[in-house]
Design a protein around this motif. Structure first.
Motif, PDB file in Angstrom:
ATOM      1  N   MET A  41      52.649  32.145  38.998  1.00  0.00           N
ATOM      2  CA  MET A  41      52.361  32.345  37.587  1.00  0.00           C
ATOM      3  C   MET A  41      51.834  33.762  37.334  1.00  0.00           C
ATOM      4  SD  MET A  41      52.386  30.457  34.738  1.00  0.00           S
ATOM      5  CE  MET A  41      52.049  28.761  35.156  1.00  0.00           C
ATOM      6  N   ALA A  42      50.973  34.251  38.218  1.00  0.00           N
ATOM      7  CA  ALA A  42      50.420  35.596  38.062  1.00  0.00           C
ATOM      8  C   ALA A  42      51.511  36.658  38.161  1.00  0.00           C
ATOM      9  CB  ALA A  42      49.332  35.847  39.111  1.00  0.00           C
ATOM     10  N   VAL A  43      52.432  36.483  39.099  1.00  0.00           N
ATOM     11  CA  VAL A  43      53.540  37.437  39.243  1.00  0.00           C
ATOM     12  C   VAL A  43      54.410  37.428  37.987  1.00  0.00           C
ATOM     13  CG1 VAL A  43      55.681  37.896  40.516  1.00  0.00           C
ATOM     14  CG2 VAL A  43      53.570  37.379  41.768  1.00  0.00           C
ATOM     15  N   GLU A  44      54.684  36.232  37.469  1.00  0.00           N
ATOM     16  CA  GLU A  44      55.545  36.092  36.298  1.00  0.00           C
ATOM     17  C   GLU A  44      54.861  36.523  35.000  1.00  0.00           C
ATOM     18  OE1 GLU A  44      57.415  32.345  33.907  1.00  0.00           O
ATOM     19  OE2 GLU A  44      57.510  32.272  36.091  1.00  0.00           O
ATOM     20  N   GLU A  45      53.613  36.127  34.819  1.00  0.00           N
ATOM     21  CA  GLU A  45      52.918  36.322  33.533  1.00  0.00           C
ATOM     22  C   GLU A  45      52.088  37.600  33.443  1.00  0.00           C
ATOM     23  OE1 GLU A  45      53.131  34.470  30.806  1.00  0.00           O
ATOM     24  OE2 GLU A  45      54.310  32.813  31.623  1.00  0.00           O
ATOM     25  N   ARG A  46      51.709  38.187  34.571  1.00  0.00           N
ATOM     26  CA  ARG A  46      50.878  39.388  34.606  1.00  0.00           C
ATOM     27  C   ARG A  46      49.623  39.250  33.725  1.00  0.00           C
ATOM     28  NH1 ARG A  46      53.866  40.681  38.373  1.00  0.00           N
ATOM     29  NH2 ARG A  46      55.217  42.482  38.439  1.00  0.00           N
ATOM     30  N   PRO A  47      48.738  38.307  34.063  1.00  0.00           N
ATOM     31  CA  PRO A  47      47.554  38.092  33.227  1.00  0.00           C
ATOM     32  C   PRO A  47      46.598  39.289  33.258  1.00  0.00           C
ATOM     33  CG  PRO A  47      47.323  36.934  35.298  1.00  0.00           C
ATOM     34  CD  PRO A  47      48.724  37.483  35.267  1.00  0.00           C
ATOM     35  N   ASP A  48      45.797  39.405  32.212  1.00  0.00           N
ATOM     36  CA  ASP A  48      44.785  40.460  32.128  1.00  0.00           C
ATOM     37  C   ASP A  48      43.529  40.076  32.896  1.00  0.00           C
ATOM     38  OD1 ASP A  48      46.116  42.293  30.134  1.00  0.00           O
ATOM     39  OD2 ASP A  48      46.122  40.406  29.017  1.00  0.00           O
ATOM     40  N   LEU A  49      43.369  38.769  33.159  1.00  0.00           N
ATOM     41  CA  LEU A  49      42.194  38.233  33.835  1.00  0.00           C
ATOM     42  C   LEU A  49      42.567  36.895  34.457  1.00  0.00           C
ATOM     43  CD1 LEU A  49      39.001  38.258  34.236  1.00  0.00           C
ATOM     44  CD2 LEU A  49      38.885  37.036  32.066  1.00  0.00           C
ATOM     45  N   VAL A  50      41.913  36.551  35.581  1.00  0.00           N
ATOM     46  CA  VAL A  50      42.115  35.252  36.223  1.00  0.00           C
ATOM     47  C   VAL A  50      40.776  34.532  36.300  1.00  0.00           C
ATOM     48  CG1 VAL A  50      42.792  34.046  38.343  1.00  0.00           C
ATOM     49  CG2 VAL A  50      44.074  36.065  37.595  1.00  0.00           C
ATOM     50  N   ILE A  51      40.767  33.265  35.859  1.00  0.00           N
ATOM     51  CA  ILE A  51      39.621  32.376  36.027  1.00  0.00           C
ATOM     52  C   ILE A  51      39.988  31.469  37.188  1.00  0.00           C
ATOM     53  CG2 ILE A  51      38.123  30.661  34.941  1.00  0.00           C
ATOM     54  CD1 ILE A  51      38.167  33.444  33.517  1.00  0.00           C
ATOM     55  N   LEU A  52      39.198  31.464  38.255  1.00  0.00           N
ATOM     56  CA  LEU A  52      39.618  30.861  39.516  1.00  0.00           C
ATOM     57  C   LEU A  52      38.622  29.869  40.095  1.00  0.00           C
ATOM     58  CD1 LEU A  52      41.736  30.985  41.872  1.00  0.00           C
ATOM     59  CD2 LEU A  52      40.354  32.849  42.813  1.00  0.00           C
ATOM     60  N   ASP A  53      39.105  28.658  40.361  1.00  0.00           N
ATOM     61  CA  ASP A  53      38.362  27.685  41.154  1.00  0.00           C
ATOM     62  C   ASP A  53      38.657  27.997  42.620  1.00  0.00           C
ATOM     63  OD1 ASP A  53      36.931  25.428  41.969  1.00  0.00           O
ATOM     64  OD2 ASP A  53      38.624  24.080  41.700  1.00  0.00           O
ATOM     65  N   LEU A  54      37.742  27.645  43.522  1.00  0.00           N
ATOM     66  CA  LEU A  54      37.944  27.958  44.936  1.00  0.00           C
ATOM     67  C   LEU A  54      38.484  26.792  45.742  1.00  0.00           C
ATOM     68  CD1 LEU A  54      34.720  30.030  45.633  1.00  0.00           C
ATOM     69  CD2 LEU A  54      37.006  30.870  45.080  1.00  0.00           C
ATOM     70  N   ASP A  55      38.020  25.591  45.443  1.00  0.00           N
ATOM     71  CA  ASP A  55      38.338  24.417  46.251  1.00  0.00           C
ATOM     72  C   ASP A  55      39.509  23.662  45.625  1.00  0.00           C
ATOM     73  OD1 ASP A  55      38.144  22.524  48.242  1.00  0.00           O
ATOM     74  OD2 ASP A  55      36.578  21.386  47.223  1.00  0.00           O
ATOM     75  N   MET A  56      40.729  23.935  46.107  1.00  0.00           N
ATOM     76  CA  MET A  56      41.938  23.323  45.562  1.00  0.00           C
ATOM     77  C   MET A  56      42.888  22.931  46.684  1.00  0.00           C
ATOM     78  SD  MET A  56      42.801  25.831  42.354  1.00  0.00           S
ATOM     79  CE  MET A  56      42.834  27.311  43.365  1.00  0.00           C
TER      80      MET A  56
END
Length: 120
Positions: A41-56
């Motif tokens: 998704m990041a490669v496709e959408e090029r977000p300005d910011l990422v909100i990230l959980d660690l445990d997935m």
């Protein structure tokens, strides 16, 4: 133009809540349920910011972070960690900020604004 934020968490309720808080604040959101999906998704959408959980499952937030920082076009994207995981402040090298779950929405949005250089 609205800034785009990628929200990454395996819990659908958390994704929905964070997306709602960010949308209400005027941001466009896209979501992913694990690190593997988030990277695509990041490669496709090029977000300005990422909100990230660690445990997935499938790919952890720390693995996603490592992949992202090695990608030429994504390496400078700021990341805010939102996690209930113990030791979360030690898990990533230099995240923009780290939040415990549950978040305080006002403090969260203020931090997002700072991360995007929009602090008022």
């Amino acid at each position: 133009m609205n800034k785009k934020i990628l929200v990454v968490d395996d819990e659908i309720d958390v994704r929905a809540y964070l997306s709602a808080v960010l949308t209400k604040a005027g941001y466009q959101t896209v979501t992913a349920g694990d690190g593997r999906q988030a990277f695509d998704m990041a490669v496709e959408e090029r977000p300005d910011l990422v909100i990230l959980d660690l445990d997935m499952p499938r790919q952890s937030g720390t693995d996603f972070f490592r992949r992202m920082t090695k990608h030429r076009q994504l390496s400078k994207t700021p990341i805010i960690v939102v996690s209930g995981l113990a030791g979360r402040h030690l898990a990533l090298k230099e995240p923009f900020a780290v939040f415990d779950k549950p978040i305080d929405p006002d403090e969260f949005v203020a931090t997002v604004e700072r991360a995007l250089g929009e602090d008022k």
